[in-house]
Write a protein that holds these residues in place. Structure first.
Motif, PDB file in Angstrom:
ATOM      1  N   THR A   1       0.833  -1.201   0.000  1.00 55.15           N
ATOM      2  CA  THR A   1       0.000   0.000   0.000  1.00 55.15           C
ATOM      3  C   THR A   1       0.869   1.253   0.000  1.00 55.15           C
ATOM      4  O   THR A   1       1.900   1.310   0.667  1.00 55.15           O
ATOM      5  CB  THR A   1      -0.935   0.030   1.224  1.00 55.15           C
ATOM      6  OG1 THR A   1      -1.586   1.311   1.281  1.00 55.15           O
ATOM      7  CG2 THR A   1      -0.176  -0.158   2.510  1.00 55.15           C
TER       8      THR A   1
ATOM      9  N   HIS B   1     -14.915  -8.602   4.249  1.00 53.02           N
ATOM     10  CA  HIS B   1     -14.451  -7.682   5.284  1.00 53.02           C
ATOM     11  C   HIS B   1     -15.310  -7.873   6.535  1.00 53.02           C
ATOM     12  O   HIS B   1     -16.291  -8.629   6.534  1.00 53.02           O
ATOM     13  CB  HIS B   1     -14.563  -6.231   4.801  1.00 53.02           C
ATOM     14  CG  HIS B   1     -13.393  -5.773   3.994  1.00 53.02           C
ATOM     15  ND1 HIS B   1     -12.228  -5.320   4.558  1.00 53.02           N
ATOM     16  CD2 HIS B   1     -13.221  -5.700   2.653  1.00 53.02           C
ATOM     17  CE1 HIS B   1     -11.380  -4.974   3.597  1.00 53.02           C
ATOM     18  NE2 HIS B   1     -11.958  -5.199   2.427  1.00 53.02           N
TER      19      HIS B   1
ATOM     20  N   GLY C   1     -11.584   2.736   6.303  1.00 50.70           N
ATOM     21  CA  GLY C   1     -10.499   1.767   6.392  1.00 50.70           C
ATOM     22  C   GLY C   1     -10.788   0.594   7.294  1.00 50.70           C
ATOM     23  O   GLY C   1      -9.880  -0.169   7.634  1.00 50.70           O
TER      24      GLY C   1
ATOM     25  N   SER D   1      -9.126  -2.845  10.978  1.00 48.86           N
ATOM     26  CA  SER D   1      -8.031  -2.641  10.033  1.00 48.86           C
ATOM     27  C   SER D   1      -6.731  -3.269  10.536  1.00 48.86           C
ATOM     28  O   SER D   1      -6.444  -3.255  11.735  1.00 48.86           O
ATOM     29  CB  SER D   1      -7.809  -1.143   9.815  1.00 48.86           C
ATOM     30  OG  SER D   1      -6.608  -0.906   9.109  1.00 48.86           O
TER      31      SER D   1
ATOM     32  N   THR E   1      -5.650  -9.336  -5.791  1.00 51.66           N
ATOM     33  CA  THR E   1      -4.747  -9.559  -4.663  1.00 51.66           C
ATOM     34  C   THR E   1      -4.399 -11.040  -4.586  1.00 51.66           C
ATOM     35  O   THR E   1      -5.041 -11.876  -5.230  1.00 51.66           O
ATOM     36  CB  THR E   1      -5.397  -9.113  -3.339  1.00 51.66           C
ATOM     37  OG1 THR E   1      -6.583  -9.891  -3.105  1.00 51.66           O
ATOM     38  CG2 THR E   1      -5.746  -7.632  -3.357  1.00 51.66           C
TER      39      THR E   1
ATOM     40  N   VAL F   1      -5.814 -10.187   0.274  1.00 54.75           N
ATOM     41  CA  VAL F   1      -6.463  -8.988   0.805  1.00 54.75           C
ATOM     42  C   VAL F   1      -7.858  -8.879   0.196  1.00 54.75           C
ATOM     43  O   VAL F   1      -8.048  -9.088  -1.010  1.00 54.75           O
ATOM     44  CB  VAL F   1      -5.621  -7.738   0.469  1.00 54.75           C
ATOM     45  CG1 VAL F   1      -6.352  -6.461   0.862  1.00 54.75           C
ATOM     46  CG2 VAL F   1      -4.272  -7.819   1.171  1.00 54.75           C
TER      47      VAL F   1
ATOM     48  N   THR G   1      -9.940  -6.302  -0.260  1.00 52.29           N
ATOM     49  CA  THR G   1     -10.251  -5.177  -1.143  1.00 52.29           C
ATOM     50  C   THR G   1      -9.550  -5.360  -2.483  1.00 52.29           C
ATOM     51  O   THR G   1      -8.320  -5.394  -2.550  1.00 52.29           O
ATOM     52  CB  THR G   1      -9.805  -3.844  -0.522  1.00 52.29           C
ATOM     53  OG1 THR G   1     -10.512  -3.642   0.702  1.00 52.29           O
ATOM     54  CG2 THR G   1     -10.103  -2.684  -1.462  1.00 52.29           C
TER      55      THR G   1
ATOM     56  N   HIS H   1      -4.184  -0.004  -1.000  1.00 49.63           N
ATOM     57  CA  HIS H   1      -4.263  -1.314  -0.377  1.00 49.63           C
ATOM     58  C   HIS H   1      -3.104  -2.206  -0.843  1.00 49.63           C
ATOM     59  O   HIS H   1      -2.562  -2.029  -1.929  1.00 49.63           O
ATOM     60  CB  HIS H   1      -5.598  -1.987  -0.711  1.00 49.63           C
ATOM     61  CG  HIS H   1      -6.795  -1.177  -0.313  1.00 49.63           C
ATOM     62  ND1 HIS H   1      -7.281  -1.166   0.961  1.00 49.63           N
ATOM     63  CD2 HIS H   1      -7.581  -0.322  -1.034  1.00 49.63           C
ATOM     64  CE1 HIS H   1      -8.326  -0.342   1.025  1.00 49.63           C
ATOM     65  NE2 HIS H   1      -8.520   0.181  -0.183  1.00 49.63           N
TER      66      HIS H   1
END
Length: 353
Positions: free
Chosen positions: A57, A106, A122, A127, A203, A297, A299, A322
């Motif tokens: 990121t 998430h 976030g 997070s 990702t 990840v 996102t 990200h």
């Protein structure tokens, strides 16, 4: 919200959100008289911080630690060590598009249902930025356990796996590349693969292997507080972790007892170490080694269908900064949590003396 503390005698409590004013924590139980190397703590933070290379990121945070208590003239006093890590580069507008939407995989949905509210900037408390405080506590624990050596490295990214056993690895090469894989050829392949995944707006996951050496015999408690059980809990508390195995791990399930047993040498060491340095939940003096699996990840910069707070299906695309692959930045977090576990058991063990 409960569950913000970890440890029994060496105990860390963390606070803060990804886009709040600051993160921070309190380290309780650290013995007095330990001379702290603040530059070493800064180096640990630099290994975890965002924006350190092109494959993580690009959020720019210095992650500078400000100690508030528990230290006098460079030494620990035995009182609680309080610290903060200011957030300096929040871009909360990057998350305005998900204010009323639940991101797939998430914690948005479960936080909303459990607490009746959520910080969508976030992910707030969910997070992985929270792990910065763990690295501070782990860095202090490492200095408390100066004889014990803890080295973690990236052992796989997606389909790419480092086949070398850890005994053949030069740990000094872990920091020689942005992937933190101590093999030049494999590190180059992993880096190229992560770059390609990022171009696709996707990702990828991977694994981190950790090796702990010079551990004394006797750390860990039988039954519920086994050393490997606490290491497993510590690792599984890290964001995005989906699996933990130590010693022979799942491969051991395929073996016969005659193949798996670690036979003794006269001095109590063992000829092999499929036990992973732990027997009966207690360290046996051999190297402790384990592997931690991280999911991709959640996102991604691709269109996905999800639901909003009213239960309607909506389309969304990830925005903001990200990691395309979290494992390079997870290496110091794995080491930190291992150090916290060992520091805790080290202090517990001293109660027997």
């Amino acid at each position: 919200m409960a569950g913000n503390s970890y440890g029994t005698l060496y105990r860390i409590t963390t606070f803060g959100e990804s886009h709040g004013e600051a993160l921070g924590g309190i380290i309780d139980g650290c013995p007095p008289g330990i001379t702290l190397d603040f530059e070493a703590i800064e180096r640990e933070m630099a290994r975890r911080k965002p924006g350190q290379s092109a494959i993580v990121t690009q959020r720019k945070e210095p992650d500078a630690v400000q100690f508030l208590s528990g230290i006098f003239e460079g030494k620990t006093t035995g009182t609680p060590i309080g610290f903060i890590i200011p957030n300096t580069n929040q871009k909360s507008d990057d998350y305005s598009h998900i204010k009323d939407n639940y991101r797939p995989s998430h914690a948005d949905y479960v936080y909303d249902k459990k607490y009746g509210t959520r910080d969508y900037r976030g992910g707030g408390r969910s997070s992985a930025r929270e792990t910065a405080s763990r690295v501070v506590a782990g860095a202090v624990a490492k200095q408390m356990l100066s004889e014990i050596k803890i080295n973690a490295y990236v052992s796989s990214v997606g389909p790419l796996f480092l086949e070398k056993p850890y005994q053949e690895i030069d740990f000094s090469k872990i920091e020689s590349n942005p992937v933190r894989c101590p093999d030049d050829a494999m590190a180059s392949q992993m880096e190229e693969y992560i770059r390609e995944i990022r171009k696709q707006g996707d990702t990828v996951g991977g694994t981190v292997t950790c090796v702990i050496q010079n551990v004394p015999v006797g750390l860990g408690e039988p039954v519920f507080d086994k050393l490997h059980a606490e290491l497993g809990k510590a690792m599984l508390s890290i964001n995005a972790v989906k699996g933990f195995e130590f010693g022979s791990g799942f491969c051991g399930a395929k073996m016969k007892g005659s193949e798996h047993n670690d036979l003794y040498n006269a001095d109590g060491t063992t000829k092999s170490n499929l036990s992973g340095g732990i027997q009966g939940g207690i360290s046996n003096g051999m190297d402790i080694y384990f592997r931690v699996a991280f999911k991709p990840v959640a996102t991604i910069m691709q269109k996905q269908e999800t639901i909003d707070t009213e239960g309607n299906f909506v389309e969304m695309t990830g925005k903001g900064r990200h990691d395309p692959c979290v494992v390079p930045r997870a290496v110091p977090i794995v080491e930190a949590m291992a150090a916290i576990v060992l520091a805790d058991f080290y202090l517990i063990n001293k109660t027997y003396l």
